[in-house]
Enzyme design. Structure first.
Site, PDB file in Angstrom:
ATOM      1  N   CYS A  45       1.231  -0.837   0.247  1.00 43.07           N
ATOM      2  CA  CYS A  45      -0.484   0.092  -0.198  1.00 43.07           C
ATOM      3  C   CYS A  45       0.715   0.724   0.422  1.00 43.07           C
ATOM      4  O   CYS A  45       2.244   1.550  -0.174  1.00 43.07           O
ATOM      5  CB  CYS A  45      -1.184  -0.164   0.866  1.00 43.07           C
ATOM      6  SG  CYS A  45       0.003  -0.179   3.007  1.00 43.07           S
ATOM      7  N   GLU A  91       5.739   2.083 -10.005  1.00 40.99           N
ATOM      8  CA  GLU A  91       4.523   1.937  -9.641  1.00 40.99           C
ATOM      9  C   GLU A  91       3.311   1.471 -11.347  1.00 40.99           C
ATOM     10  O   GLU A  91       3.486   2.172 -11.793  1.00 40.99           O
ATOM     11  CB  GLU A  91       4.657   3.632  -9.499  1.00 40.99           C
ATOM     12  CG  GLU A  91       5.280   4.670  -8.733  1.00 40.99           C
ATOM     13  CD  GLU A  91       4.522   4.525  -7.561  1.00 40.99           C
ATOM     14  OE1 GLU A  91       3.762   3.507  -6.987  1.00 40.99           O
ATOM     15  OE2 GLU A  91       5.035   5.144  -6.393  1.00 40.99           O
ATOM     16  N   GLN A 129       1.041   0.271 -11.307  1.00 44.39           N
ATOM     17  CA  GLN A 129      -0.411   0.585 -11.839  1.00 44.39           C
ATOM     18  C   GLN A 129      -0.656   1.925 -12.031  1.00 44.39           C
ATOM     19  O   GLN A 129      -2.079   1.722 -13.597  1.00 44.39           O
ATOM     20  CB  GLN A 129      -0.776   1.242 -10.021  1.00 44.39           C
ATOM     21  CG  GLN A 129      -0.870   2.391  -9.965  1.00 44.39           C
ATOM     22  CD  GLN A 129       0.710   2.536  -8.643  1.00 44.39           C
ATOM     23  OE1 GLN A 129       1.135   1.287  -8.742  1.00 44.39           O
ATOM     24  NE2 GLN A 129       0.782   3.568  -8.541  1.00 44.39           N
ATOM     25  N   CYS A 187      -0.726   2.204   9.860  1.00 47.04           N
ATOM     26  CA  CYS A 187      -2.476   2.578   9.970  1.00 47.04           C
ATOM     27  C   CYS A 187      -2.048   4.481  10.642  1.00 47.04           C
ATOM     28  O   CYS A 187      -1.495   4.283  11.623  1.00 47.04           O
ATOM     29  CB  CYS A 187      -3.158   1.963  10.521  1.00 47.04           C
ATOM     30  SG  CYS A 187      -4.677   2.756   9.902  1.00 47.04           S
ATOM     31  N   CYS A 241      -5.248   4.600  13.048  1.00 42.46           N
ATOM     32  CA  CYS A 241      -4.985   3.046  14.509  1.00 42.46           C
ATOM     33  C   CYS A 241      -3.624   2.994  15.084  1.00 42.46           C
ATOM     34  O   CYS A 241      -3.378   2.250  16.054  1.00 42.46           O
ATOM     35  CB  CYS A 241      -6.007   2.166  14.913  1.00 42.46           C
ATOM     36  SG  CYS A 241      -5.300   0.590  13.415  1.00 42.46           S
ATOM     37  N   CYS A 248      -5.194   0.461   7.993  1.00 47.95           N
ATOM     38  CA  CYS A 248      -5.255  -0.658   7.894  1.00 47.95           C
ATOM     39  C   CYS A 248      -7.105  -1.575   7.379  1.00 47.95           C
ATOM     40  O   CYS A 248      -7.896  -0.345   7.147  1.00 47.95           O
ATOM     41  CB  CYS A 248      -5.889  -1.393   9.655  1.00 47.95           C
ATOM     42  SG  CYS A 248      -6.619  -0.919  10.347  1.00 47.95           S
TER      43      CYS A 248
HETATM   44 ZN   LIG Z   1      -6.219   1.415  11.680  1.00 45.90          ZN
END
Ligand SMILES: [Zn+2]
Length: 187
Positions: A14, A83, A85, A139, A142, A177
């Protein structure tokens, strides 16, 4: 023994997972032994001009091209494509051609789109690869393990029907996440 086919190593993950940093680490091993290396990036991905730049502060000179057909190894044994994509599914036959020509090929890219769906050509390239590095990020919400890319438009999560690739938009991306990944309007 002379090699019959090349080798494909795909670096997937990601946003903010360190793909370019990992690519540069892998390429630097080849430069130690004097392998000629060429790196390609798509002109859509023009943020940093003619370099592939990592968040570690490392960078590598890159050739900017407008389509997969413009990828010409120019005699370099090691070919890297950043990259994936941005190149779309037409990149797959070009990578297969490079492998037939016995190149060592590295490809980085997002394996999932902003919706969390498989993002071609990465899933196909991962299936064809001899080696896959699947990287994660942290993330931003969180601080858990992020595997998804959250698109944010004007401070809000981008809806499902937002275009897959936005060029020059006022959008931005962050690592999330699966629990914190938001896609309003998901069918
Ligand atoms: Zn998270």
């Amino acid at each position: 023994m002379a090699r019959v086919v090349g080798r494909l190593h795909v670096i997937a993950g990601c946003m903010s997972s360190g793909k370019t940093g990992e690519l540069i680490r892998l390429l630097s091993r080849h430069s130690v032994i004097g392998d000629p290396i060429i790196v390609f990036k798509h002109s859509v991905d023009s943020r940093d001009g003619r370099v592939a730049r990592s968040r570690l502060g490392t960078e590598w000179e890159a050739r900017v091209v407008g389509s997969p057909q413009e990828i010409d190894p120019e005699g370099c044994r090691v070919v890297a494509i950043e990259e994936a994509q941005f190149f779309g599914p037409e990149l797959v036959p070009v990578v297969r051609w490079l492998l037939e020509k016995r190149h060592t090929v590295y490809v980085t890219g997002l394996n999932q789109d902003f919706r969390g769906e498989p993002f071609e050509p990465m899933p196909t390239l991962m299936a064809l690869a001899d080696e896959v590095s699947l990287l994660t990020a942290i993330c931003q919400k969180c601080h858990g393990v992020a595997t998804r890319t959250q698109r944010i438009i004007e401070g809000r999560p981008a809806p499902w029907d937002s275009p897959l690739i936005l060029v020059g938009g006022a959008d931005y991306y962050e690592a999330r996440c699966p629990d914190c990944h938001e896609v309003p309007g998901r069918p």
